[in-house]
Scaffold this active site. Structure first.
Site, PDB file in Angstrom:
ATOM      1  N   LYS A 139       0.857  -1.191   0.000  1.00  0.00           N
ATOM      2  CA  LYS A 139       0.000   0.000   0.000  1.00  0.00           C
ATOM      3  C   LYS A 139       0.892   1.239   0.000  1.00  0.00           C
ATOM      4  CE  LYS A 139      -4.281   1.070   2.431  1.00  0.00           C
ATOM      5  NZ  LYS A 139      -4.908   0.963   3.750  1.00  0.00           N
TER       6      LYS A 139
HETATM    7  C1  E4P Z   1      -8.245   1.720   3.896  1.00  0.00           C
HETATM    8  O1  E4P Z   1      -7.438   1.304   3.116  1.00  0.00           O
HETATM    9  C2  E4P Z   1      -8.105   3.004   4.602  1.00  0.00           C
HETATM   10  O2  E4P Z   1      -6.896   3.032   5.267  1.00  0.00           O
HETATM   11  C3  E4P Z   1      -9.248   3.231   5.536  1.00  0.00           C
HETATM   12  O3  E4P Z   1     -10.451   2.794   4.945  1.00  0.00           O
HETATM   13  C4  E4P Z   1      -9.340   4.656   6.034  1.00  0.00           C
HETATM   14  O4  E4P Z   1     -10.517   4.829   6.756  1.00  0.00           O
HETATM   15  P1  E4P Z   1     -10.754   6.030   7.763  1.00  0.00           P
HETATM   16  O5  E4P Z   1     -10.971   7.288   6.975  1.00  0.00           O
HETATM   17  O6  E4P Z   1     -11.954   5.647   8.541  1.00  0.00           O
HETATM   18  O7  E4P Z   1      -9.506   6.138   8.612  1.00  0.00           O
END
Ligand code: E4P
Length: 222
Positions: A84
């Protein structure tokens, strides 16, 4: 549409894997921080082993060489690792490099269709638009999903649209209607999708009526 769990909580992952409804996992440093008592590296390695499907593990380096170094280390945790990478110029360069090495990437912190298009051009396996965070600042996260899906469809782009930062079950339904490839959900949202108050009420009635039948015929059994 695929469903990923957005968590680093091993118990939650095990619980929902058993239901046969989870296709993969996404993590990030904030989710690892929530699992305070666990070593984050062990945790990431354990999740990769536990899950059959793709597991996104996030790099934290800023510099290109370090991004590649971290990415190669994470990719070594297992064949199902998806690295990622936050959206940026250097991130795009890294995605291009990693794609040529057949390493899968998930481009995170996507907030515009232009960012998604560029990430796809660089070779990203997934793009992660954060819809809840857009809603939080008064924008419309789902419009972004609609734009990205339309653009990717227009040009037969194979990068998958992974809807992230989901805040409620309606986000899931709307993402599915728009043709998103994947949603990644906190376990609480998945639980809300399972539950319906009328299901519980209906079940109470069925069980009570079966009880009445049993009273009439004590030998009743399947
Ligand atoms: C997923 O890959 C993201 O890191 C996550 O959905 C972020 O979500 P949030 O905005 O609730 O932190």
């Amino acid at each position: 549409m695929k469903i990923f769990l957005d968590t680093a909580n091993i118990e939650a992952i095990k619980k929902y894997l058993e239901l046969g409804i989870v296709d993969g996992i996404t993590t990030n440093p904030s989710l690892l921080l929530k699992e305070k008592s666990r070593d984050p590296i062990d945790l990431m390695r354990n999740i990769v082993k536990l899950v059959d499907g793709p597991v996104s593990l996030e790099i934290v380096a800023i510099d290109f060489e370090e991004i590649i170094e971290e990415s190669l280390k994470l990719a070594n945790y297992g064949d199902n690792v998806v690295v990622k990478i936050p959206m940026s110029s250097v991130g795009l360069k890294a995605i291009n490099f990693l794609t040529k090495k057949n390493i899968k990437t998930n481009v995170t912190l996507i907030f515009s269709a232009n960012q998604a298009l560029l990430a796809a051009k660089a070779g990203a396996t997934y793009v992660s638009p954060f819809i809840g965070r857009l809603d939080d600042i008064g924008h419309d996260g789902l419009t972004l999903i609609s734009d990205i899906v339309q653009i990717f469809t227009n040009y037969d782009i194979t990068t998958q649209v992974l809807v992230a930062s989901i805040r409620h079950p309606i986000h899931v339904i709307e993402s599915a209607k728009l043709g998103a490839d994947v949603v990644t959900l906190p376990p609480e949202i998945l639980q809300k999708m399972i539950y319906h108050t009328l299901t519980d009420k209906g079940l109470d009635v069925f069980l009570a009526d079966w009880g009445k039948l049993k009273k009439e015929n004590p030998n009743l059994q399947f």
